[in-house]
Design an enzyme around this catalytic site. Structure first.
Site, PDB file in Angstrom:
ATOM      1  N   CYS A  57      64.872  78.447  18.877  1.00 39.86           N
ATOM      2  CA  CYS A  57      64.802  77.500  19.994  1.00 39.86           C
ATOM      3  C   CYS A  57      64.519  78.239  21.292  1.00 39.86           C
ATOM      4  O   CYS A  57      65.422  78.813  21.903  1.00 39.86           O
ATOM      5  CB  CYS A  57      66.112  76.721  20.108  1.00 39.86           C
ATOM      6  SG  CYS A  57      66.156  75.594  21.509  1.00 39.86           S
ATOM      7  N   CYS A  97      66.336  76.893  24.377  1.00 41.56           N
ATOM      8  CA  CYS A  97      67.755  77.244  24.497  1.00 41.56           C
ATOM      9  C   CYS A  97      67.946  78.682  24.944  1.00 41.56           C
ATOM     10  O   CYS A  97      68.796  78.984  25.774  1.00 41.56           O
ATOM     11  CB  CYS A  97      68.459  77.128  23.153  1.00 41.56           C
ATOM     12  SG  CYS A  97      68.185  75.598  22.315  1.00 41.56           S
ATOM     13  N   ASP A  98      67.181  79.581  24.344  1.00 38.49           N
ATOM     14  CA  ASP A  98      67.528  80.991  24.430  1.00 38.49           C
ATOM     15  C   ASP A  98      66.595  81.820  25.305  1.00 38.49           C
ATOM     16  O   ASP A  98      66.894  82.977  25.600  1.00 38.49           O
ATOM     17  CB  ASP A  98      67.585  81.584  23.013  1.00 38.49           C
ATOM     18  CG  ASP A  98      68.508  80.761  22.109  1.00 38.49           C
ATOM     19  OD1 ASP A  98      69.433  80.144  22.666  1.00 38.49           O
ATOM     20  OD2 ASP A  98      68.305  80.734  20.895  1.00 38.49           O
TER      21      ASP A  98
END
Lengths: 310, 109
Positions: free
Chosen positions: A136, A139-140
């Site tokens: 992701c 997200c990261d």
């Protein structure tokens, strides 16, 4: 007809499930939407959606889902947040078994369980998940400011997220097993123009190497038989999806070789009163707009079926 | 619906509220830009209610608090770390279901 708790139970609250739910609520069916986490599905891990009509400026994945959820809430769709552990779909009345031991019955069921990112299946992938191995980018990405990272894949998701990661990383190597991208042309143009993005063609990751602090490098196997090593602190694996079919009764439901549910154009599965919509369906194009459309079709099929029950 | 059973901790409070907590502590490392973090929000609230008095459920915003996530090598969110007597018992990364989180928490109770 035997009694059931609901006329329709929708399993999964991504764009397909939410759209089916919207139609069911407006049809005033006694319907329930079951979702294990929060509504949204894979759209939640999408940074930016630029191909959903009526959003001329584009829209953030989370905001799109927020709007879809608000839309079903306006028509009072009943939602329940629980994980389904198994289903019996072969009877007239379908039974869903929940993680808390509860059982729910429905006259019809629409399966919208979606898909999840596919893994490469190499050494280090599982061990280093969350320590440099990510599925992701949204997200990261921010954890990789000014670091060198790799993106694996050549499709729309891989290329779009590689472009997104240029906001953070100092250098991004896209590793692709072919010598050309599958991603749509406009994304290819952007990626090729981006100075931070390098391409490693005809190459596959054969091992993810890391220490206590996380990912340190990748072992690369080239098509010509040679191997090399690439120093990175992060690897984003965006090589497609696999079906969320673990809970489904695969001995009852017809699926394709990859485990996706086979339906006709009206979203009917091989089981009467059971429908599938969205990424869990066996099909070629997996887009948010298809998922929404299929959710609507599936609900209309369920309504038709309910209208013809004795 | 946010639960009042969930505490929000900062870098400076981490030692007093998590490490020195008498209860086992599950810390949810999250950020506002992370969809899956929002997705597991309701599950975290549920767990906080269920384990009230037995396990402290806490959240830390990694944008505002870079030191603690750095110390624990967090490079992906949501990451949930279970602490007992100040030590890491186990951790999970990703938007997992309630059953998996239950299993994680039960390693400390």
């Amino acid at each position: 007809m035997q009694q059931a708790d609901y006329q329709l139970i929708i399993v999964g609250g991504g764009p397909a499930g939410l759209t089916a739910g919207l139609y069911a609520a407006r049809a005033r069916l006694k319907a329930l939407l079951l979702e294990k986490g929060a509504t949204g599905g894979q759209v939640l891990i999408t940074d930016w959606v630029d191909n959903y009509p009526a959003f001329p400026e584009g829209v953030n994945g989370f905001d799109l889902i927020d709007k879809m959820t608000a839309h079903v809430d306006r028509f009072d769709l009943e939602k329940k947040f629980s994980t389904v552990t198994s289903l019996d779909l072969a009877q007239d009345v379908k039974t869903l078994f929940l993680e808390n031991g509860e059982q729910l019955t429905g006259q019809t069921v629409i399966i919208c369980t979606g898909a999840k990112p596919r893994k490469i299946g190499v050494k280090g992938e599982e061990e280093l998940r969350g320590k440099g191995v990510s599925y992701c980018a949204t997200c990261d990405g921010p954890f990789y400011r000014n670091q060198e990272i790799a993106v694996v894949g050549g499709g729309n998701t891989a290329i779009q997220e590689a472009i997104h990661l240029t906001k953070f990383a100092s250098k991004i190597t896209v590793i692709h097993r072919r010598d050309e991208l599958r991603a749509t042309k406009i994304l290819q143009e952007k990626a090729f123009a981006e100075k931070k993005i390098d391409f490693l063609w005809n190459a596959e990751v054969s091992e993810i190497v890391g220490g206590k602090t996380g990912v340190e490098s990748l072992k690369i196997a080239h098509k010509d038989g040679t191997t090399s090593s690439l120093s990175v602190t992060g690897i984003f694996i965006l090589i497609g999806i696999e079906p969320n079919n673990e809970i489904l009764p695969l001995e009852q439901l017809e699926t394709d070789d990859n485990g996706f549910i086979v339906t006709d154009t009206e979203m009917c599965t091989n089981l009467p009163g059971v429908y599938a919509a969205g990424d869990i369906r066996s099909k070629k194009s997996r887009q948010i707009i298809n998922a929404a459309g299929e959710g609507a079709t599936a609900e209309l099929s369920a309504e038709y079926y309910l209208g013809h029950l004795e | 619906m946010a639960s009042d059973k969930v505490i929000h901790v900062s870098d400076s409070e981490f030692d007093s509220k998590v490490v020195k907590n008498d209860l086992p502590c599950l810390v949810d490392f999250w950020a506002p830009w992370c969809g899956p973090c929002k997705a597991i929000g309701p599950v975290i609230d549920d767990l906080a209610a269920e384990f009230d008095g037995r396990v402290q459920i806490a959240k830390m915003n990694v944008d505002d608090n870079p030191a603690t996530p750095g110390k624990f090598g967090i490079r992906a969110i949501p990451t949930l770390i279970l602490f007992k007597d100040g030590e890491v018992v186990d951790q999970i990364t990703g938007a997992v279901g309630k059953a998996q989180l239950n299993e994680l928490i039960n390693k400390a109770v």
